[in-house]
Design a protein around this motif. Structure first.
Motif, PDB file in Angstrom:
ATOM      1  N   ASP A 110       0.912  -1.046   0.103  1.00 17.81           N
ATOM      2  CA  ASP A 110       0.065   0.170   0.046  1.00 17.81           C
ATOM      3  C   ASP A 110       0.810   1.301   0.161  1.00 17.81           C
ATOM      4  O   ASP A 110       0.448   2.196  -0.533  1.00 17.81           O
ATOM      5  CB  ASP A 110      -0.846   0.001   1.202  1.00 17.81           C
ATOM      6  N   TYR A 111       1.958   1.001   0.776  1.00 18.70           N
ATOM      7  CA  TYR A 111       2.996   2.285   0.722  1.00 18.70           C
ATOM      8  C   TYR A 111       3.622   2.476  -0.279  1.00 18.70           C
ATOM      9  O   TYR A 111       3.583   3.633  -0.992  1.00 18.70           O
ATOM     10  CB  TYR A 111       3.844   2.096   1.935  1.00 18.70           C
ATOM     11  N   LEU A 112       4.152   1.529  -0.887  1.00 18.55           N
ATOM     12  CA  LEU A 112       4.810   1.594  -2.459  1.00 18.55           C
ATOM     13  C   LEU A 112       3.741   2.114  -3.487  1.00 18.55           C
ATOM     14  O   LEU A 112       4.282   2.804  -4.529  1.00 18.55           O
ATOM     15  CB  LEU A 112       5.271   0.205  -2.964  1.00 18.55           C
ATOM     16  N   ASP A 113       2.364   1.623  -3.289  1.00 21.29           N
ATOM     17  CA  ASP A 113       1.370   2.026  -4.207  1.00 21.29           C
ATOM     18  C   ASP A 113       0.921   3.419  -4.013  1.00 21.29           C
ATOM     19  O   ASP A 113       0.272   4.108  -4.882  1.00 21.29           O
ATOM     20  CB  ASP A 113       0.140   1.212  -4.420  1.00 21.29           C
ATOM     21  N   GLY A 114       1.406   4.070  -2.971  1.00 23.08           N
ATOM     22  CA  GLY A 114       1.020   5.553  -2.516  1.00 23.08           C
ATOM     23  C   GLY A 114      -0.473   5.557  -1.977  1.00 23.08           C
ATOM     24  O   GLY A 114      -1.095   6.635  -1.883  1.00 23.08           O
ATOM     25  N   THR A 115      -0.988   4.445  -1.554  1.00 22.73           N
ATOM     26  CA  THR A 115      -2.379   4.733  -0.981  1.00 22.73           C
ATOM     27  C   THR A 115      -2.260   4.822   0.477  1.00 22.73           C
ATOM     28  O   THR A 115      -3.381   5.204   0.941  1.00 22.73           O
ATOM     29  CB  THR A 115      -3.310   3.019  -1.259  1.00 22.73           C
ATOM     30  N   ILE A 116      -1.191   4.676   1.048  1.00 21.01           N
ATOM     31  CA  ILE A 116      -0.993   5.065   2.439  1.00 21.01           C
ATOM     32  C   ILE A 116       0.252   5.834   2.654  1.00 21.01           C
ATOM     33  O   ILE A 116       1.121   5.594   1.733  1.00 21.01           O
ATOM     34  CB  ILE A 116      -1.281   3.866   3.604  1.00 21.01           C
ATOM     35  N   SER A 117       0.337   6.826   3.620  1.00 19.32           N
ATOM     36  CA  SER A 117       1.634   7.547   3.967  1.00 19.32           C
ATOM     37  C   SER A 117       2.427   6.629   4.835  1.00 19.32           C
ATOM     38  O   SER A 117       1.959   5.436   5.395  1.00 19.32           O
ATOM     39  CB  SER A 117       1.084   8.825   4.672  1.00 19.32           C
ATOM     40  N   LYS A 118       3.949   7.248   4.885  1.00 22.10           N
ATOM     41  CA  LYS A 118       4.599   6.459   6.008  1.00 22.10           C
ATOM     42  C   LYS A 118       4.061   6.497   7.374  1.00 22.10           C
ATOM     43  O   LYS A 118       4.259   5.439   8.109  1.00 22.10           O
ATOM     44  CB  LYS A 118       5.698   7.176   6.133  1.00 22.10           C
ATOM     45  N   GLU A 119       3.529   7.526   7.871  1.00 18.23           N
ATOM     46  CA  GLU A 119       2.927   7.759   9.182  1.00 18.23           C
ATOM     47  C   GLU A 119       1.847   6.803   9.252  1.00 18.23           C
ATOM     48  O   GLU A 119       1.667   6.073  10.071  1.00 18.23           O
ATOM     49  CB  GLU A 119       2.307   9.159   9.235  1.00 18.23           C
ATOM     50  N   ALA A 120       1.002   6.465   8.032  1.00 17.08           N
ATOM     51  CA  ALA A 120      -0.124   5.590   8.264  1.00 17.08           C
ATOM     52  C   ALA A 120       0.423   4.155   8.525  1.00 17.08           C
ATOM     53  O   ALA A 120      -0.086   3.167   9.071  1.00 17.08           O
ATOM     54  CB  ALA A 120      -1.110   5.519   7.170  1.00 17.08           C
ATOM     55  N   PHE A 121       1.305   3.843   7.623  1.00 18.78           N
ATOM     56  CA  PHE A 121       2.116   2.459   7.623  1.00 18.78           C
ATOM     57  C   PHE A 121       2.517   2.329   9.017  1.00 18.78           C
ATOM     58  O   PHE A 121       2.364   1.112   9.606  1.00 18.78           O
ATOM     59  CB  PHE A 121       3.316   2.494   6.661  1.00 18.78           C
ATOM     60  N   MET A 122       3.078   3.063   9.846  1.00 19.84           N
ATOM     61  CA  MET A 122       3.475   2.887  10.987  1.00 19.84           C
ATOM     62  C   MET A 122       2.429   2.997  12.072  1.00 19.84           C
ATOM     63  O   MET A 122       2.774   2.048  12.804  1.00 19.84           O
ATOM     64  CB  MET A 122       4.650   4.043  11.521  1.00 19.84           C
ATOM     65  N   GLU A 123       1.383   3.571  11.948  1.00 15.41           N
ATOM     66  CA  GLU A 123       0.268   3.395  12.968  1.00 15.41           C
ATOM     67  C   GLU A 123      -0.130   1.971  12.768  1.00 15.41           C
ATOM     68  O   GLU A 123      -0.506   1.308  13.750  1.00 15.41           O
ATOM     69  CB  GLU A 123      -0.578   4.214  12.646  1.00 15.41           C
ATOM     70  N   LEU A 124      -0.258   1.349  11.347  1.00 16.56           N
ATOM     71  CA  LEU A 124      -0.835   0.178  11.367  1.00 16.56           C
ATOM     72  C   LEU A 124       0.033  -1.036  11.972  1.00 16.56           C
ATOM     73  O   LEU A 124      -0.213  -2.051  12.233  1.00 16.56           O
ATOM     74  CB  LEU A 124      -1.230  -0.172   9.660  1.00 16.56           C
TER      75      LEU A 124
END
Length: 157
Positions: A110-124
Motif C-alpha cells: 500500500d505504501y509503495l502504491d501510494g495509497t497510504i503514507s509512511k505515517e499510516a504505515f507506522m500506525e498500522l
C-alpha cells in the motif's frame, strides 16, 4: 555480540546454506534467511503442506563484515524493504531486523502504491506481533554459520 543459535525453516534438510537468486526479491533482497525465533522458522517450514525441517545453525558474528541492524520497524526499515522489494541491491554481508510478514507486507505494498503514507504505515504496523530475520548475503557471511542439526517439524493445527 556473542554467538547465537539461528533457525532456517525449509521443505528440506539444509546443512550447507546457500544464497539463491529467485524470481521475487525478499525483504532484504536475495540471501539465506534465518531467525532466532524457532516458532517462526517452523511456520516457514510448514507453510505449504504442514511438514518441513527446522535447520539449526550456530552463528558467530565477525567484525570484518558489513552488517546492518534494524532494531525495530522504522521509516529507515520501511524505505530499505521498499527498495529491496523493488529489486534494488545493497552491499551488506548480513542484515538483521523485523520481517515484513504477510500483513505487514500488504501495508508495504500500500505504501509503495501510494495509497497510504509512511505515517499510516507506522500506525498500522505497530500493533503486529514482533518478528525477526537475519539474512546472509555473501559467501563471507555464510562462513559465520555452523550447521548443528535438522529436525522434522509439522504445523500444529
Amino acid at each position: 555480540m556473542d554467538k547465537m543459535i539461528v533457525y532456517h525453516g525449509s521443505k528440506e534438510k539444509v546443512s550447507e546454506p546457500e544464497i539463491r537468486k529467485t524470481r521475487f526479491t525478499k525483504d532484504f533482497s536475495w540471501g539465506f534467511y534465518c531467525t532466532i525465533l524457532d516458532e517462526q522458522a517452523i511456520i516457514w517450514a510448514t507453510r505449504i503442506d504442514g511438514m518441513g525441517y527446522l535447520n539449526c545453525f550456530e552463528y558467530v558474528p565477525r567484525d570484518d563484515l558489513n552488517i546492518k541492524r534494524f532494531d525495530e520497524i522504522s521509516y529507515e526499515w520501511l524505505d530499505f524493504i521498499a527498495d529491496c522489494r523493488s529489486g534494488k541491491t545493497h552491499n551488506y554481508d548480513i542484515i538483521e531486523g523485523p520481517m515484513a510478514d504477510d500483513t505487514i507486507y500488504n501495508y508495504v505494498e500500500d505504501y509503495l502504491d501510494g495509497t497510504i503514507s509512511k505515517e499510516a504505515f507506522m500506525e498500522l504496523a505497530k500493533f503486529k506481533k514482533p518478528t525477526h530475520q537475519i539474512s546472509f548475503h555473501t559467501i563471507k557471511a555464510l562462513s559465520c554459520l555452523t550447521y548443528l542439526e535438522s529436525k522434522e517439524v509439522t504445523r500444529d493445527e
